[in-house]
Design a protein around this motif. Structure first.
Motif, PDB file in Angstrom:
ATOM      1  N   SER A  37      41.798  24.915  57.684  1.00 30.79           N
ATOM      2  CA  SER A  37      41.609  25.642  56.446  1.00 30.79           C
ATOM      3  C   SER A  37      42.774  26.581  56.244  1.00 30.79           C
ATOM      4  O   SER A  37      43.197  27.271  57.156  1.00 30.79           O
ATOM      5  N   THR A  38      43.353  26.548  55.056  1.00 32.07           N
ATOM      6  CA  THR A  38      44.414  27.496  54.750  1.00 32.07           C
ATOM      7  C   THR A  38      43.928  28.363  53.600  1.00 32.07           C
ATOM      8  O   THR A  38      42.773  28.258  53.195  1.00 32.07           O
ATOM      9  N   LYS A  39      44.837  29.168  53.091  1.00 33.07           N
ATOM     10  CA  LYS A  39      44.482  30.089  52.015  1.00 33.07           C
ATOM     11  C   LYS A  39      43.828  29.353  50.844  1.00 33.07           C
ATOM     12  O   LYS A  39      42.883  29.826  50.248  1.00 33.07           O
ATOM     13  N   GLN A  51      55.662  39.587  35.256  1.00 29.88           N
ATOM     14  CA  GLN A  51      54.797  39.962  34.151  1.00 29.88           C
ATOM     15  C   GLN A  51      53.377  39.451  34.410  1.00 29.88           C
ATOM     16  O   GLN A  51      52.411  40.175  34.190  1.00 29.88           O
ATOM     17  N   LEU A  52      53.277  38.212  34.906  1.00 26.64           N
ATOM     18  CA  LEU A  52      51.951  37.654  35.225  1.00 26.64           C
ATOM     19  C   LEU A  52      51.229  38.574  36.205  1.00 26.64           C
ATOM     20  O   LEU A  52      50.058  38.896  36.029  1.00 26.64           O
ATOM     21  N   LYS A  53      51.963  39.003  37.219  1.00 31.55           N
ATOM     22  CA  LYS A  53      51.366  39.880  38.228  1.00 31.55           C
ATOM     23  C   LYS A  53      50.917  41.190  37.602  1.00 31.55           C
ATOM     24  O   LYS A  53      49.834  41.691  37.883  1.00 31.55           O
ATOM     25  N   THR A  54      51.821  41.733  36.769  1.00 35.44           N
ATOM     26  CA  THR A  54      51.513  43.029  36.150  1.00 35.44           C
ATOM     27  C   THR A  54      50.251  42.942  35.294  1.00 35.44           C
ATOM     28  O   THR A  54      49.383  43.813  35.364  1.00 35.44           O
ATOM     29  N   ILE A  55      50.165  41.873  34.479  1.00 34.40           N
ATOM     30  CA  ILE A  55      48.993  41.749  33.610  1.00 34.40           C
ATOM     31  C   ILE A  55      47.728  41.676  34.456  1.00 34.40           C
ATOM     32  O   ILE A  55      46.744  42.375  34.201  1.00 34.40           O
ATOM     33  N   ALA A  56      47.794  40.834  35.496  1.00 30.32           N
ATOM     34  CA  ALA A  56      46.619  40.671  36.354  1.00 30.32           C
ATOM     35  C   ALA A  56      46.242  42.003  36.986  1.00 30.32           C
ATOM     36  O   ALA A  56      45.076  42.371  37.053  1.00 30.32           O
ATOM     37  N   HIS A  57      47.280  42.725  37.410  1.00 31.00           N
ATOM     38  CA  HIS A  57      47.004  44.013  38.059  1.00 31.00           C
ATOM     39  C   HIS A  57      46.308  44.965  37.089  1.00 31.00           C
ATOM     40  O   HIS A  57      45.341  45.625  37.431  1.00 31.00           O
ATOM     41  N   THR A  58      46.841  45.015  35.868  1.00 31.42           N
ATOM     42  CA  THR A  58      46.275  45.909  34.872  1.00 31.42           C
ATOM     43  C   THR A  58      44.844  45.516  34.534  1.00 31.42           C
ATOM     44  O   THR A  58      43.980  46.367  34.351  1.00 31.42           O
ATOM     45  N   MET A  59      44.603  44.196  34.453  1.00 32.07           N
ATOM     46  CA  MET A  59      43.295  43.712  34.045  1.00 32.07           C
ATOM     47  C   MET A  59      42.214  43.964  35.086  1.00 32.07           C
ATOM     48  O   MET A  59      41.041  44.043  34.776  1.00 32.07           O
ATOM     49  N   ASP A 117      50.263  37.901  47.123  1.00 27.61           N
ATOM     50  CA  ASP A 117      51.645  38.072  47.578  1.00 27.61           C
ATOM     51  C   ASP A 117      52.428  36.785  47.716  1.00 27.61           C
ATOM     52  O   ASP A 117      53.519  36.642  47.209  1.00 27.61           O
ATOM     53  N   ASP A 118      51.865  35.824  48.437  1.00 29.56           N
ATOM     54  CA  ASP A 118      52.676  34.648  48.784  1.00 29.56           C
ATOM     55  C   ASP A 118      52.520  33.517  47.778  1.00 29.56           C
ATOM     56  O   ASP A 118      52.670  32.362  48.111  1.00 29.56           O
ATOM     57  N   PHE A 119      52.230  33.875  46.524  1.00 32.88           N
ATOM     58  CA  PHE A 119      52.098  32.841  45.504  1.00 32.88           C
ATOM     59  C   PHE A 119      53.441  32.541  44.862  1.00 32.88           C
ATOM     60  O   PHE A 119      54.292  33.402  44.735  1.00 32.88           O
ATOM     61  N   THR A 120      53.591  31.279  44.419  1.00 33.88           N
ATOM     62  CA  THR A 120      54.758  30.929  43.616  1.00 33.88           C
ATOM     63  C   THR A 120      54.404  31.160  42.150  1.00 33.88           C
ATOM     64  O   THR A 120      53.237  31.402  41.817  1.00 33.88           O
TER      65      THR A 120
END
Lengths: 809, 145
Positions: A466-468, A748-756, A778-781
Motif C-alpha cells: 500500500s502506498t499513499k 495557485q492550486l495549492k493556495t486555493i485549496a489551502h484557503t478553502m 507535499d509530494d504531489f505533481t
C-alpha cells in the motif's frame, strides 16, 4: 753739468734700466714656467681621461658585440648590392658557413629560389624609396638544406653610403600553425560547400549580411539581391514569420537550435529546409547576429507527407474494419437475441421432455455463440489497443463477493468444491473498471472449471502493499485440474490455442478466454503468470494496483427486486423495426401484464406520442426512416416529454454508443440480447422507483449539517450569511481552479485549496475536505493536484446546489 | 472593562473565515471589531491599539509570525490569538514562542467554541499584565523618590 756728469748720470740710468729689465725678465720667466707647468698638468689629465673613455667604449662595444653575437635572432649587415659585411654567430650557425666564407657573399643565395625575385625586388624598392625600416617574410634554405621561414626587419642606414642592418627571426612554427589553420578552414569550407548547406548571415535585426552561393542556389536569389534585405519577410509566409520571430529572439539570447522551416523561393515555389541557427559574436563577445545553415529537406518532407497520408489511409481502413466488425456483431446479435429469447419463452410454455432437451441445446448453443462474438470483439479491442476502461469508484469487496457467488454456482454444477480466500480487503473505494476485473476473473475461473474434473478451485485475493495513493492486490486462481505440460505453458495465452493433451471435446470454449484475461490484465498494468504441474493442477496469478478514491460508489443496483411484482396496466411503447424482436419483447411484456403499443420506427413513435401517453418507451437504436437517437431528441426537446423514461435497446458494440444515448436524453440502456431477468430489473427500476433520476450519479449529501450548526450555534441569520458567503467564495474558487488548471499554475492550486480548507471543514462533509486537503499535499505533481481539483469541482457544485436548496427559505 | 469596549482586530484574508469569526464574536456581545486582510494593514492602522488581535498565518506579503513579532515588539500587552490551517506544528510552536496566547486550528470542528474560550483567557491575561505593569511602575517610582 759736465759731460762726465752727464755720462755718469747716463750710465747710472742705464744701469738702473738694466736692473729693471733683468727683474722684469726674471718675473716673466717665472710666469712662463708656471704656465708651462700648468699646461703639462692639463695634458696629463686629458690623456688619462681619453684612456678611460677608450676603455669604456671598448667595454661597451664588447657588451653589444656579445649581445649581437649571442642573440638568438639572425643579425647581419649588407651593402647596397646585398653583399654581407657582418654576420652574428646565430647567422653563421644558421647558414652553416664560416665567417670568412660568409662575409662578402650575397644574402640572396639563402633565399628559397621561388622567392628570390620577390625579395630582391622588395629591397630594391626600399633602397630606391629610402625607406628607413621594412618587414617581410620569406623562406630561406638553412645549413641542413631545409626551407625555413624568416621574418626579417631591415633598417636602411643611408649615411654610411647605404647599409642594410638586418634582424631576422625563424617564424617557421607560426607559419606551420597558420598553414594548418588555413588547411582546416579550407577543409571545413569544402565540407560545407560539398554538403549542399546554404549559409545565411543576418544581423541582429534580421537583415541579411551575406548569402552564400548554396543558399542562393537553394532559393533562387543572388547574394546581391539579398544583402540588406529582411530575411524573414523575404522567405517566410506570414505564419512561419511569426514563429521565426520568437526563434530569432531565442537565438539572440544565445541559444542555438535546429528547426524545420518552409522557404519561399524566388518566382514562387517552396523549399523545406532544416535550419541550424547559431549566434555569432564579435571579438568582445557581443552578439552581432546569427548564422543559419540551411539544408534542403524537401525530399524528406515529401516522404513524410506521403507517409502521413499512407498512415491516415491505413488508420481509416482499420477504423473501417472495426466498424465492419461492430456491424457484423450487430447483425449476428439481433437474430441471436430472438433465438435465445424465444427458446426461453418456449421453455416456459411447458414443452415435452424431448422438446425441452432440444430447446436447452438451442439455448446453450446460442449462449456459446454470443459468448464467442463478445470474446472476439473484446480481443479485437485489446489487440487494437482500444480496450476502453471505465474507471469508476468501486467497492472491491463487493466485486469479490459477486465473483464468489457466481463462481460457487458454476463450480457446484460440476461438483467441484470452491474456496474463496478473502484476505483483508480494507473498507476502501478504488478507481477501477469492475467489469473488466470481473471479466478477467470469470475467464480464469471458467478456465479452471473447464479443466478440472475432480477436486477444488480456489480464488484468493490479498492486499500485498500500500502506498499513499495505491493499494496493490494479488489475485490467484488455483485448480486441481489436469495441469499444463511445461512445453505448453508458453502457449496458453495464444489465441485459439489450448493445451494439446486435454480432452475438451465435451467442453465448449473458444480458447480466447486466457488470451483475453491476459490482455486485460496487461492493459490494467499487471502481468498474468502461470505455474502448473501435470496432473496436480495450475495456478494463475497476477497483481494489480488500484488507485484509492474518496468518491462514493455510484449506486448501480436497481431498486428492490423482490418477487416479480406485477407490471399490470403500465403502458409501454415498443419502438423496434425487427419483427422477431418486437414479438419477443411483446410476449415477455404481455406475460407481465403490460399494455403494449408498437411502432416500427422513430417517426411512428413520435407521431404516437403526440396523442398518447406512455409510462415507458423501449427504443431500438438502429431503425430505418428515423433512428432511436433522433426520435429521443425529438421526444425530449420538441414534444417536451421530459419525464417518460426511455430505455435504449442496443445491440451495438460500438464505443460511445451509450454516451450518444445519454446525450439524446435516454435514461438507460438494455444490451441485446438480454435475459428476462435483466429486462425485468430495468423496467421495475423505472416504473416502480420514485423519483426517476436520469443517469446522474446519485450522490450522498455533501453538506456537513453538524458543522454548520456548530459554528453558528443554530443562529439562522448567521447560518444563512455564512452559507451565502461560502457559496460565493466557492464559486470564485471553482473559477480560480479552472484558471489555475489552464495556466498550469501549481502553486495557485495549492493556495486555493489551502484557503478553502478552513471553510470546507465547517460546511462540507469530510470526504470533500479530504480531497481539498489532498490538493495541498507535499509530494504531489501538478497532474495529481489537477486531477484532485477536477474531482472536487463537481462535488463543490453539487454542494452549492444543495446549500441553495436547503437554505433558500 | 466591559465586553463591548474591548477592541478586537481580525487579520484574515479568507473572507469566509473572517466573517465567521466576526459573527461569532458579535453574537457573543463584542462590538468593537475591525477587519484587516493583510498584516501590513493591521500594523499601519494608527487608531487606538487593540486589546486582542486574532491573526491568521497564511497572509499575503507578510506572514502571521512576522506580524505577531511586530505587534509584540510595539506593545507586549496586546493579546494575540493565532489562527492556523497549516497543520504545521513548527509554525504553531513559533507563534507561542513569540508570545501568542494560544492558537486555533481553523479546520477543527469546535474552532469557534475554542475561540470564545480563548477570548476570555486573553482578556484575563491582559488584566493581569496591566496589574503587574502598574506594580512595576509604582515600584520604580518609589525607588527613585
Amino acid at each position: 753739468m759736465s759731460e762726465l756728469e752727464r755720462l755718469k748720470r747716463k750710465l747710472a740710468r742705464e744701469k738702473e734700466a738694466r736692473k729693471e729689465a733683468e727683474r722684469i725678465l726674471e718675473e716673466k720667466s717665472l710666469e712662463l714656467f708656471q704656465a708651462n707647468q700648468e699646461l703639462v698638468t692639463i695634458r696629463d689629465n686629458q690623456e688619462a681621461e681619453l684612456r678611460r673613455q677608450i676603455i669604456e667604449i671598448k667595454d661597451r662595444e664588447r657588451v653589444y658585440r656579445n649581445l649581437v653575437e649571442n642573440a638568438t635572432d639572425l643579425i647581419y649587415s649588407c651593402d647596397t648590392e646585398g653583399r654581407i659585411t657582418y654576420a652574428n654567430g646565430m647567422m653563421l650557425r644558421f647558414s652553416g658557413y664560416t665567417e670568412e666564407e660568409l662575409i662578402g657573399s650575397n644574402f640572396r643565395r639563402f633565399v628559397a629560389e621561388k622567392y628570390r625575385k620577390r625579395v630582391n625586388g622588395f629591397y630594391k624598392f626600399q633602397l630606391q624609396e629610402k625607406l628607413q625600416s621594412t618587414y617581410t617574410e620569406f623562406p630561406v634554405i638553412n645549413a641542413e638544406g631545409k626551407e625555413v621561414w624568416l621574418g626579417q626587419t631591415v633598417d636602411l642606414s643611408i649615411s654610411e653610403g647605404g647599409i642594410f642592418n638586418v634582424l631576422a627571426r625563424d617564424i617557421s612554427d607560426r607559419k606551420r600553425v597558420e598553414k594548418s589553420l588555413m588547411l582546416s578552414e579550407e577543409k571545413y569550407r569544402s565540407i560545407i560547400e560539398n554538403m549542399e548547406l546554404g549559409l545565411l548571415e543576418v544581423d541582429r535585426n534580421g537583415k541579411i549580411i551575406k548569402a552564400y552561393p548554396k543558399f542562393s542556389k537553394l532559393t533562387g536569389y543572388t547574394n546581391k539581391e539579398l544583402v540588406g534585405k529582411d530575411a524573414a519577410s523575404y522567405f517566410l509566409s506570414k505564419e512561419e514569420e511569426e514563429r521565426m520571430k520568437i526563434r530569432n529572439q531565442e537565438r539572440l539570447e544565445g541559444d542555438s537550435e535546429v528547426y524545420e522551416v518552409k522557404l519561399q523561393k524566388k518566382g514562387g515555389g517552396e523549399v523545406w529546409v532544416l535550419v541550424s541557427g547559431a549566434p555569432y559574436y564579435n571579438e568582445n563577445g557581443v552578439i552581432m547576429g546569427s548564422v543559419g545553415i540551411h539544408l534542403d529537406i524537401s525530399f524528406q518532407k515529401n516522404l513524410e507527407e506521403e507517409l502521413r497520408a499512407a498512415k491516415a489511409i491505413a488508420e481509416r481502413s482499420l477504423e473501417a474494419k472495426d466498424l465492419f466488425l461492430a456491424n457484423i456483431s450487430h447483425e449476428i446479435r439481433t437474430p441471436l437475441n430472438a433465438i435465445i429469447g424465444i427458446s426461453e419463452l418456449m421453455l416456459n410454455s411447458v414443452p415435452t421432455p424431448t422438446q425441452r432437451k432440444y430447446l436447452e441445446t438451442i439455448m446453450a448453443s446460442g449462449d456459446n455463440l454470443l459468448c464467442l462474438i463478445n470474446e472476439i470483439l473484446d480481443l479485437l479491442k485489446i489487440q487494437s489497443g482500444k480496450l476502453e476502461r471505465v474507471k469508476e469508484p468501486t467497492d472491491l469487496s463487493e466485486v469479490m463477493e459477486h465473483i464468489h457467488r457466481s463462481f460457487s454456482v458454476i463450480g457446484r454444477k460440476k461438483g467441484l468444491s470452491v474456496n474463496f480466500i478473502d484476505g483483508l480487503i480494507p473498507n476502501r473505494n478504488y478507481l477501477l473498471d469492475a467489469t473488466r476485473l470481473k471479466e478477467v476473473l470469470f475467464n480464469l475461473i471458467g478456465n479452471a472449471v473447464k479443466f478440472t474434473e475432480v477436486g477444488s478451485i480456489t480464488l484468493e485475493i490479498e492486499l500485498i502493499s500500500s502506498t499513499k495513493e495505491f493499494d496493490v492486490y494479488s489475485f490467484e486462481v488455483a485448480d486441481t485440474g489436469v495441469g499444463i505440460p511445461e512445453e505448453d505453458i508458453e502457449k496458453v495465452f495464444n489465441i485459439f490455442e489450448q493445451a494439446s493433451n486435454t480432452n475438451t471435446s465435451s467442453e465448449n470454449g473458444t480458447g480466447l478466454g486466457l488470451a483475453i484475461a491476459n490482455g486485460i490484465i496487461e492493459n490494467m498494468g499487471g502481468e498474468l503468470k502461470v505455474s502448473s504441474e501435470l496432473g496436480v493442477g495450475s495456478k494463475f496469478r497476477f497483481n494489480l494496483s488500484f488507485e484509492r478514491t474518496n468518491l462514493p460508489v455510484e449506486d448501480r443496483s436497481s431498486s428492490n427486486i423482490g418477487g416479480p411484482k406485477s407490471l399490470e396496466g403500465y403502458r409501454i411503447l415498443v419502438v423496434e423495426d425487427a419483427e422477431v424482436n418486437r414479438f419477443l419483447v411483446n410476449t415477455i411484456l404481455g406475460n407481465w401484464g403490460c399494455v403494449i403499443v408498437e411502432a416500427i420506427n422513430g417517426k411512428e413513435a413520435v407521431e404516437l406520442l403526440k396523442t398518447e401517453e406512455f409510462d415507458l418507451i423501449l427504443m431500438d437504436i438502429r431503425m430505418p426512416i428515423m433512428n432511436g437517437i433522433e426520435a429521443s431528441k425529438i421526444i425530449r426537446n420538441e414534444l417536451n416529454l421530459t419525464k417518460v423514461p426511455i430505455i435504449a435497446l442496443t445491440a451495438n458494440a460500438i464505443q460511445g454508443e451509450t454516451e450518444k444515448c445519454k446525450e439524446a436524453g435516454m435514461n438507460d440502456y438494455l444490451s441485446k440480447p438480454f435475459s428476462q431477468d435483466d429486462f425485468y430489473k430495468i423496467l421495475t427500476k423505472y416504473l416502480l422507483a420514485e423519483p426517476i433520476i436520469p443517469f446522474k450519479n446519485k450522490l450522498k449529501s455533501g453538506i456537513n449539517r453538524k458543522g454548520i450548526d456548530s459554528i453558528t450555534r443554530g443562529d439562522e441569520v448567521f447560518q444563512k450569511r455564512m452559507v451565502n458567503l461560502f457559496v460565493e467564495e466557492t464559486k470564485l474558487n471553482i473559477e480560480s481552479f479552472y484558471k489555475a488548471i489552464t495556466e498550469k499554475n501549481e502553486d495557485q492550486l495549492k493556495t486555493i485549496a489551502h484557503t478553502m480548507k478552513a471553510a470546507a471543514a465547517h460546511i462540507c462533509t469530510n470526504d470533500i475536505v479530504v480531497i481539498v486537503r489532498s490538493i495541498e499535499m507535499d509530494d504531489f505533481t501538478f497532474e495529481d493536484r489537477k486531477n484532485r481539483a477536477l474531482e472536487l469541482i463537481p462535488l463543490l457544485e453539487a454542494v452549492i446546489i444543495e446549500l441553495n436548496q436547503a437554505f433558500s427559505n | 472593562m466591559k465586553t463591548t469596549e474591548i477592541k478586537i482586530f481580525i487579520v484574515e484574508d479568507d473572507k469566509f473565515y473572517a466573517e465567521l469569526i466576526r459573527n461569532t464574536l458579535v453574537n457573543d456581545g463584542y462590538k468593537n471589531i475591525q477587519l484587516f486582510d493583510t498584516g501590513k494593514g493591521c500594523l499601519d492602522y494608527k487608531g487606538a491599539s487593540p486589546n486582542i488581535v486574532i491573526l491568521d498565518h497564511m497572509l499575503d506579503q507578510m506572514d502571521g509570525l512576522h506580524v505577531l513579532r511586530e505587534i509584540k515588539s510595539a506593545d507586549p500587552l496586546i493579546q494575540v490569538i493565532f489562527l492556523s490551517a497549516q497543520e504545521n506544528m513548527d509554525v504553531v510552536i513559533d507563534a507561542l514562542k513569540y508570545g501568542a496566547i494560544d492558537y486555533i486550528e481553523k479546520t477543527e470542528q469546535h474552532a469557534m467554541t475554542r475561540l470564545l474560550v480563548m477570548m476570555d483567557k486573553a482578556i484575563q491575561n491582559q488584566k493581569k499584565m496591566w496589574r503587574n505593569n502598574r506594580i512595576e511602575k509604582l515600584k520604580g517610582w518609589f525607588l527613585i523618590k
